[in-house]
Design a protein around this motif. Structure first.
Motif, mmCIF file in Angstrom:
data_model
loop_
_atom_site.group_PDB
_atom_site.id
_atom_site.type_symbol
_atom_site.label_atom_id
_atom_site.label_comp_id
_atom_site.label_asym_id
_atom_site.label_seq_id
_atom_site.Cartn_x
_atom_site.Cartn_y
_atom_site.Cartn_z
ATOM 1 N N LEU A 1 0.831 -1.205 0.000
ATOM 2 C CA LEU A 1 0.000 0.000 0.000
ATOM 3 C C LEU A 1 0.864 1.252 0.000
ATOM 4 C CD1 LEU A 1 -2.679 -1.028 2.674
ATOM 5 C CD2 LEU A 1 -2.909 -1.103 0.172
ATOM 6 N N CYS A 2 0.286 2.362 -0.467
ATOM 7 C CA CYS A 2 1.012 3.633 -0.462
ATOM 8 C C CYS A 2 1.229 4.114 0.971
ATOM 9 C CB CYS A 2 0.243 4.679 -1.261
ATOM 10 S SG CYS A 2 0.264 4.357 -3.036
ATOM 11 N N ILE A 3 2.303 4.864 1.190
ATOM 12 C CA ILE A 3 2.687 5.314 2.539
ATOM 13 C C ILE A 3 2.215 6.753 2.752
ATOM 14 C CG2 ILE A 3 4.619 5.680 4.108
ATOM 15 C CD1 ILE A 3 6.231 3.722 2.339
ATOM 16 N N PRO A 4 1.322 6.987 3.724
ATOM 17 C CA PRO A 4 0.844 8.356 3.976
ATOM 18 C C PRO A 4 1.968 9.246 4.499
ATOM 19 C CG PRO A 4 -0.554 6.698 5.040
ATOM 20 C CD PRO A 4 0.692 6.004 4.608
ATOM 21 N N CYS A 5 1.887 10.524 4.174
ATOM 22 C CA CYS A 5 2.858 11.501 4.674
ATOM 23 C C CYS A 5 2.423 12.012 6.042
ATOM 24 C CB CYS A 5 2.966 12.688 3.713
ATOM 25 S SG CYS A 5 3.678 12.296 2.120
ATOM 26 N N LEU A 6 3.382 12.308 6.872
ATOM 27 C CA LEU A 6 3.127 12.963 8.149
ATOM 28 C C LEU A 6 3.099 14.473 7.922
ATOM 29 C CD1 LEU A 6 5.559 10.873 10.396
ATOM 30 C CD2 LEU A 6 3.055 10.663 10.250
ATOM 31 N N PRO A 7 2.566 15.245 8.875
ATOM 32 C CA PRO A 7 2.604 16.707 8.738
ATOM 33 C C PRO A 7 4.033 17.195 8.486
ATOM 34 C CG PRO A 7 1.160 16.097 10.536
ATOM 35 C CD PRO A 7 1.825 14.826 10.089
ATOM 36 N N GLY A 8 4.160 18.084 7.532
ATOM 37 C CA GLY A 8 5.471 18.632 7.197
ATOM 38 C C GLY A 8 6.216 17.859 6.130
ATOM 39 N N GLU A 9 5.725 16.656 5.801
ATOM 40 C CA GLU A 9 6.372 15.847 4.759
ATOM 41 C C GLU A 9 5.680 16.079 3.413
ATOM 42 O OE1 GLU A 9 7.999 11.910 7.152
ATOM 43 O OE2 GLU A 9 6.062 11.793 6.121
ATOM 44 N N PRO A 10 6.394 16.549 2.407
ATOM 45 C CA PRO A 10 5.765 16.743 1.091
ATOM 46 C C PRO A 10 5.431 15.418 0.440
ATOM 47 C CG PRO A 10 8.128 17.177 0.974
ATOM 48 C CD PRO A 10 7.807 16.967 2.421
ATOM 49 N N GLY A 11 4.316 15.374 -0.265
ATOM 50 C CA GLY A 11 3.905 14.148 -0.937
ATOM 51 C C GLY A 11 2.972 14.425 -2.098
ATOM 52 N N ILE A 12 2.685 13.400 -2.860
ATOM 53 C CA ILE A 12 1.787 13.500 -4.006
ATOM 54 C C ILE A 12 0.343 13.385 -3.526
ATOM 55 C CG2 ILE A 12 1.099 12.469 -6.196
ATOM 56 C CD1 ILE A 12 3.829 13.586 -6.428
ATOM 57 N N LEU A 13 -0.517 14.280 -4.001
ATOM 58 C CA LEU A 13 -1.928 14.233 -3.629
ATOM 59 C C LEU A 13 -2.657 13.209 -4.492
ATOM 60 C CD1 LEU A 13 -4.198 15.522 -1.898
ATOM 61 C CD2 LEU A 13 -4.597 17.085 -3.822
ATOM 62 N N VAL A 14 -3.404 12.310 -3.841
ATOM 63 C CA VAL A 14 -4.192 11.297 -4.545
ATOM 64 C C VAL A 14 -5.623 11.334 -4.032
ATOM 65 C CG1 VAL A 14 -2.192 9.806 -4.925
ATOM 66 C CG2 VAL A 14 -3.606 9.460 -2.888
ATOM 67 N N GLY A 15 -6.550 10.859 -4.845
ATOM 68 C CA GLY A 15 -7.953 10.808 -4.455
ATOM 69 C C GLY A 15 -8.569 9.472 -4.830
ATOM 70 N N ARG A 16 -9.220 8.819 -3.880
ATOM 71 C CA ARG A 16 -9.817 7.509 -4.139
ATOM 72 C C ARG A 16 -10.909 7.626 -5.199
ATOM 73 N NH1 ARG A 16 -12.035 4.880 1.007
ATOM 74 N NH2 ARG A 16 -9.918 4.090 1.284
ATOM 75 N N ILE A 17 -10.937 6.669 -6.115
ATOM 76 C CA ILE A 17 -11.917 6.664 -7.202
ATOM 77 C C ILE A 17 -13.096 5.762 -6.844
ATOM 78 C CG2 ILE A 17 -12.331 6.005 -9.610
ATOM 79 C CD1 ILE A 17 -9.371 6.615 -10.154
ATOM 80 N N SER A 18 -14.311 6.294 -7.064
ATOM 81 C CA SER A 18 -15.522 5.489 -6.911
ATOM 82 C C SER A 18 -16.486 5.902 -8.016
ATOM 83 C CB SER A 18 -16.183 5.723 -5.537
ATOM 84 O OG SER A 18 -17.457 5.083 -5.485
ATOM 85 N N ASP A 19 -16.798 4.988 -8.913
ATOM 86 C CA ASP A 19 -17.669 5.312 -10.045
ATOM 87 C C ASP A 19 -19.113 5.520 -9.629
ATOM 88 O OD1 ASP A 19 -15.560 5.191 -11.835
ATOM 89 O OD2 ASP A 19 -15.813 3.038 -12.202
ATOM 90 N N THR A 20 -19.473 5.074 -8.428
ATOM 91 C CA THR A 20 -20.855 5.224 -7.973
ATOM 92 C C THR A 20 -21.089 6.543 -7.247
ATOM 93 O OG1 THR A 20 -20.348 4.077 -5.893
ATOM 94 C CG2 THR A 20 -21.122 2.729 -7.750
#
Length: 564
Positions: free
Chosen positions: A356-375
């Protein structure tokens, strides 16, 4: 709105003073719908729109949508191959172009898809040229169409395609992003309700209508909530506040560097006599935010983050300076977006032992992602006309095994409270002296030191040197830049690793139609002297000064004879 306020001003065209009431707008849309049916177009067919801002742009896409035909908004700054690319990927059967684009269309007419039908609108001065590539007069055809609603039952539903809007193309050819009806409604509605807009507001829209901010966030306030929208042909920093006073505007839109351009203008009387209370947009740099609000007496800034196609938009509803949005750290699953860690070049998401992808902690730069749901209309990712490009923006097993998520490609950082701050577009950050340098932050600092001028920062490779050396391209016209004074200011404002090693002074920088600075060409050219109209300088750390890069010095740097 037609039934409630038929005579209220819907659209005002600043260039001519032309005013369309809601009744007139509806009638013009009806005319376009009848014309589309007369052409034999069916639901799902595409018509490219290639013209500068005008109320007719609204009537065209909306009238086409009434009978299920989809508009493709083509950037009116594009020429030749990029223009052909954008028309081609949309699969358009026809193109409507403004008379001001006649020359550009004539250059590509012979290379358009077979069977492409061309229509010209506006002041058609060069009839001979239009005849040479068989363009028809749109006005002549529209005058024959009735103004009553067409007798047509639309088969599309709320989640079907409405039109295409293209990405800006800063890192390659523009991509045709699919906008569905529900997405249009959601973007316009979140702007209205989030930022305290009112039905009696007058919106000043100087953004290009081929862009989502102009045609959805801006014009959407008119179509969904009955606000009056003033459309300007093109943005003008010198006329901005005069226009706002003239039309009694209470809401303005900005994007990219517009706020900085306004700050760079001399003080004028109209900037103190307007009634603007809300500024809505994205890309307001933290380095100019407070000065912009203070100088122009703006009561509320509605900053947001989002792309035409993304499912992870953010909003800043409480005016937190510099933040482009907020995501609750207490209830993180309420809005399923996340900042996740990525490789140093930001091209690949990092995974834990479970995959699984690793979440960033506050202050850590990271790529923004958004969960997809077709419904869920809020979680959809409708992608692009090109399915391969769509697939490239989707990652799997991000939040949990087997799920899918949209990958924005943008680097953000979150503070301990959940406020999000835009850091860079993926690939823009470079590493120097063991430190990551944010080009966006550095551009803001340097631009401020230079009186809000255009600055592009990027990393350049130097043979035998680890990382990339910082280089700043500066739009500089007239007079000479006091390099000693500039370096002194840079040394006070920036840590050693962030100070630009190379400077490139040039008459102007390449920008997109939405005021994003294009760096691709600059990065390719590096620090080699190219143009006699430009000056390139190297920071000689031993001598403590910037020195002109000559062919001899360039060679010495490339051969490792000069220490960086």
């Amino acid at each position: 709105m037609v039934q409630q306020h038929p005579d209220k001003h819907a659209l005002i065209f600043e260039a001519t003073g032309e005013v369309w009431s809601f009744k007139e707008l509806q009638e013009r849309c009806n005319v376009v719908a009848h014309w589309a049916l007369a052409q034999g177009w069916a639901e799902g067919d595409v018509v490219a729109l290639y013209m500068e801002n005008h109320p007719l742009v609204v009537a065209l896409w909306l009238g086409l949508a009434m009978v299920g035909v989809e508009a493709a908004f083509i950037n009116y700054n594009l020429r030749q191959q990029p223009l052909l690319h954008c028309v081609g990927v949309s699969g358009a059967r026809a193109m409507v172009f403004g008379a001001e684009m006649t020359k550009a269309v004539s250059e590509v007419a012979g290379s358009l898809q077979p069977g492409m039908v061309l229509f010209c609108t506006g002041d058609e001065e060069n009839k001979e040229k239009l005849c040479s590539f068989q363009a028809q007069s749109l006005e002549a055809l529209l005058t024959r169409s009735p103004t009553h609603p067409p007798n047509y039952k639309l088969k599309k539903d709320f989640n079907d395609r409405l039109f295409y809007i293209y990405t800006s193309g800063t890192t390659g050819m523009p991509k045709a992003a699919i906008v569905v009806h529900s997405r249009y409604f959601r973007i316009a509605a979140f702007g209205f309700h989030s930022f305290g807009l009112r039905p009696d507001d007058i919106v000043y829209n100087c953004l290009p209508l081929y862009h989502s901010a102009g045609t959805i966030m801006g014009v959407g306030q008119c179509l969904l909530f009955g606000l009056t929208v003033v459309i300007r042909r093109k943005f003008s920093a010198s006329r901005f506040w005069d226009d706002c006073v003239k039309h009694n505007c209470s809401v303005i839109q900005y994007i990219g560097e517009i706020c900085r351009y306004l700050l760079a203008q001399p003080v004028c009387p109209s900037e103190a006599h307007h009634r603007v209370r809300v500024a809505i947009g994205n890309g307001l740099r933290p380095s100019v935010w407070e000065e912009f609000v203070r100088r122009f007496s703006i009561q509320r800034v509605g900053e947001f983050y989002g792309a035409t196609e993304c499912n992870c938009s953010l909003i800043n509803i409480d005016g937190k300076v510099g933040a482009c949005g907020f995501s609750s750290r207490i209830l993180p699953n309420l809005y399923p977006i996340r900042l996740v860690k990525a490789t140093e070049d930001k091209k690949e998401l990092l995974r834990d032992s479970q995959g699984l992808c690793i979440p960033c902690l506050p202050g850590e730069p990271g790529i923004l992602v958004g969960r997809i749901s077709d419904t869920d209309p809020l979680r959809r990712f409708d992608g692009y006309a090109d399915q391969d490009l769509t697939n490239q923006k989707i990652a799997h097993s991000v939040f949990q095994m087997g799920d899918s998520a949209y990958v924005s490609g943008d680097v953000l950082v979150m503070d301990e409270y959940g406020y999000m701050y835009f850091r860079d577009r993926s690939g823009d950050t470079f590493r120097w002296r063991g430190e990551n340098v944010s080009t966006t932050e550095l551009e803001g600092v340097l631009s401020g030191l230079l009186g809000h001028t255009d600055v592009a920062v990027y990393g350049v490779s130097v043979p035998g040197v680890e990382g990339k050396a910082g280089m700043a391209a500066i739009a500089h016209t007239g007079g000479s830049l006091d390099l000693e004074e500039f370096l002194s200011a840079v040394q006070k404002a920036l840590p050693n690793y962030a100070r630009p090693i190379f400077l490139r002074l040039m008459p102007s920088l390449d920008t997109t139609g939405t005021f994003k600075i294009q760096k691709t060409r600059l990065q390719k050219e590096g620090f080699k002297p190219q143009d006699t109209r430009e000056e390139i300088y190297f920071l000689n750390s031993c001598a403590g000064r910037y020195e002109a890069v000559t062919d001899k010095l360039f060679k010495a740097i490339m051969e490792g004879e000069v220490s960086l």
